[in-house]
Design an enzyme around this catalytic site. Structure first.
Site, PDB file in Angstrom:
ATOM      1  N   ASP A 132       0.866  -1.181   0.000  1.00 41.36           N
ATOM      2  CA  ASP A 132       0.000   0.000   0.000  1.00 41.36           C
ATOM      3  C   ASP A 132       0.900   1.227   0.000  1.00 41.36           C
ATOM      4  OD1 ASP A 132      -2.371   1.636   0.367  1.00 41.36           O
ATOM      5  OD2 ASP A 132      -1.771   1.879   2.443  1.00 41.36           O
ATOM      6  N   SER A 133       0.300   2.380  -0.240  1.00 40.86           N
ATOM      7  CA  SER A 133       1.062   3.626  -0.207  1.00 40.86           C
ATOM      8  C   SER A 133       1.523   3.969   1.216  1.00 40.86           C
ATOM      9  CB  SER A 133       0.191   4.761  -0.739  1.00 40.86           C
ATOM     10  OG  SER A 133      -1.009   4.832   0.005  1.00 40.86           O
ATOM     11  N   CYS A 154      -4.213  -1.225  -1.905  1.00 38.54           N
ATOM     12  CA  CYS A 154      -4.316   0.221  -2.050  1.00 38.54           C
ATOM     13  C   CYS A 154      -5.282   0.467  -3.210  1.00 38.54           C
ATOM     14  CB  CYS A 154      -2.934   0.786  -2.373  1.00 38.54           C
ATOM     15  SG  CYS A 154      -2.924   2.536  -2.805  1.00 38.54           S
ATOM     16  N   GLU A 162      -5.907   8.904   9.632  1.00 39.73           N
ATOM     17  CA  GLU A 162      -4.538   8.740  10.140  1.00 39.73           C
ATOM     18  C   GLU A 162      -4.341   9.425  11.479  1.00 39.73           C
ATOM     19  OE1 GLU A 162      -0.999   8.895   7.941  1.00 39.73           O
ATOM     20  OE2 GLU A 162      -1.804   7.422   6.566  1.00 39.73           O
ATOM     21  N   CYS A 215     -11.283   3.360  -0.440  1.00 41.22           N
ATOM     22  CA  CYS A 215      -9.961   3.831  -0.019  1.00 41.22           C
ATOM     23  C   CYS A 215      -9.628   3.069   1.256  1.00 41.22           C
ATOM     24  CB  CYS A 215     -10.010   5.328   0.249  1.00 41.22           C
ATOM     25  SG  CYS A 215      -8.496   5.963   0.993  1.00 41.22           S
ATOM     26  N   HIS A 240      -8.162   3.768   3.887  1.00 46.94           N
ATOM     27  CA  HIS A 240      -8.300   4.451   5.181  1.00 46.94           C
ATOM     28  C   HIS A 240      -9.749   4.533   5.668  1.00 46.94           C
ATOM     29  CE1 HIS A 240      -4.230   5.687   4.358  1.00 46.94           C
ATOM     30  NE2 HIS A 240      -4.152   6.336   5.500  1.00 46.94           N
TER      31      HIS A 240
HETATM   32  N1  DGL Z   1      -3.985   3.835   0.116  1.00 46.62           N
HETATM   33  C1  DGL Z   1      -4.664   4.881  -0.604  1.00 46.62           C
HETATM   34  C2  DGL Z   1      -5.941   4.300  -1.236  1.00 46.62           C
HETATM   35  O1  DGL Z   1      -6.459   3.280  -0.830  1.00 46.62           O
HETATM   36  C3  DGL Z   1      -5.028   6.064   0.272  1.00 46.62           C
HETATM   37  C4  DGL Z   1      -3.855   6.895   0.691  1.00 46.62           C
HETATM   38  C5  DGL Z   1      -3.107   7.520  -0.460  1.00 46.62           C
HETATM   39  O2  DGL Z   1      -3.593   8.489  -1.064  1.00 46.62           O
HETATM   40  O3  DGL Z   1      -2.019   7.042  -0.748  1.00 46.62           O
HETATM   41  O4  DGL Z   1      -6.445   4.862  -2.170  1.00 46.62           O
END
Ligand code: DGL
Length: 268
Positions: A10-11, A73, A152, A184, A186
């Site tokens: 993931d990011s 992600c 977060e 997303c 989060h």
């Molecule tokens: N992990 C990203 C997503 O699921 C959210 C956070 C980001 O913008 O990197 O889209």
């Protein structure tokens, strides 16, 4: 092959909501997670950069000798996964198709809302995936970028978050959706808040749950699902300072996170 870990990336920390579901639904699997915290967020970036980052994330996981890769992600899944999967001879699953399938199965009135980052919404991946299943479903997409920092920072119970959610989601309520995809990683942390704003008539789809279910089905079909593992191993790699990662990760994962290792992702 059977004994190899499942790799997820993931990011940043958000993909740990998917790890948490994998651990719950596939308790005998070892897991390797890569969180690109040093280059987070992916959501506001261009397609080219997201593609480059996703290639590197996958190359790193391949070096860990995983048996299956999950793009945990939404942004990477929406923008880059199809291309990167075509370049690799290992099987991969993103979070878009499982979320889209779960939403299409859930809706009763044929009106689905999608919320995600700018890149995910602009890519149109969710509407395309849903229309592939049923072209009569009406899909309403909305970028809700402020939800990421709120999740977060642990702002799930704050009045300010409620006001932001009301403002964002007003249009989806007006559109009369009965199903809302949390597109997303989060957003599952804001589930209660989003449910309160949308009301009981709207079912929330958490892609993490749907994705873990599909990973399980897939590994089972391929004979790659472990049925015993007395001491499953969870390894966490990040692209920036691990000490910032641990407390947020523990909140996302709901358990202690050890074994956090920093890697130079630009080498891949
Ligand atoms: N992990 C990203 C997503 O699921 C959210 C956070 C980001 O913008 O990197 O889209």
């Amino acid at each position: 092959m059977l004994q190899k870990p499942i790799g997820l990336f993931d990011s940043g920390v958000g993909g740990l909501t998917v790890v948490s579901e994998i651990i719950r639904q596939l308790p005998n699997e070892d897991v390797v997670y890569f969180g690109d915290v040093g280059r987070y967020p992916y959501g506001p970036r261009s397609k080219d950069i997201i593609l480059q980052f996703t290639r590197q994330d996958v190359a790193f996981l391949r070096e860990q000798d995983v048996k299956f890769i999950v793009a945990a992600c939404n942004t990477a899944s929406a923008v880059a996964l199809e291309t990167v999967a075509g370049e690799n001879d290992i099987e991969m699953l993103g979070v878009i198709n499982p979320g889209a399938r779960a939403a299409a199965e859930t809706t009763q009135n044929g009106k689905i809302g999608i919320i995600g980052t700018h890149a995910t919404i602009t890519s149109d991946s969710y509407p395309k995936a849903i229309h592939h299943i049923d072209s009569n479903i009406k899909v309403f997409s909305l970028a809700c970028p402020l939800f990421v920092p709120l999740a977060e920072e642990g702002y799930q119970d704050k009045e300010a978050s409620y006001l932001i959610a009301q403002d964002y989601l007003k249009i989806l309520k007006e559109n009369g959706i009965d199903t809302l995809v949390l597109g997303c990683t989060h957003y599952p942390l804001l589930k209660k808040l989003i449910q309160d704003v949308m009301g009981d008539g709207v079912t929330l789809i958490d892609s993490a749950t749907a994705t873990a279910r599909e990973v399980k089905d897939h590994l089972e079909q391929k004979g790659l699902l472990r049925d015993t593992n007395p001491d499953p191993d969870y390894k966490f790699y990040v692209s920036d300072v691990p000490d910032k990662f641990a407390p947020v990760a523990e909140r996302f994962l709901g358990r202690r996170v050890d074994n956090i290792i920093r890697v130079d992702i630009t080498k891949y």
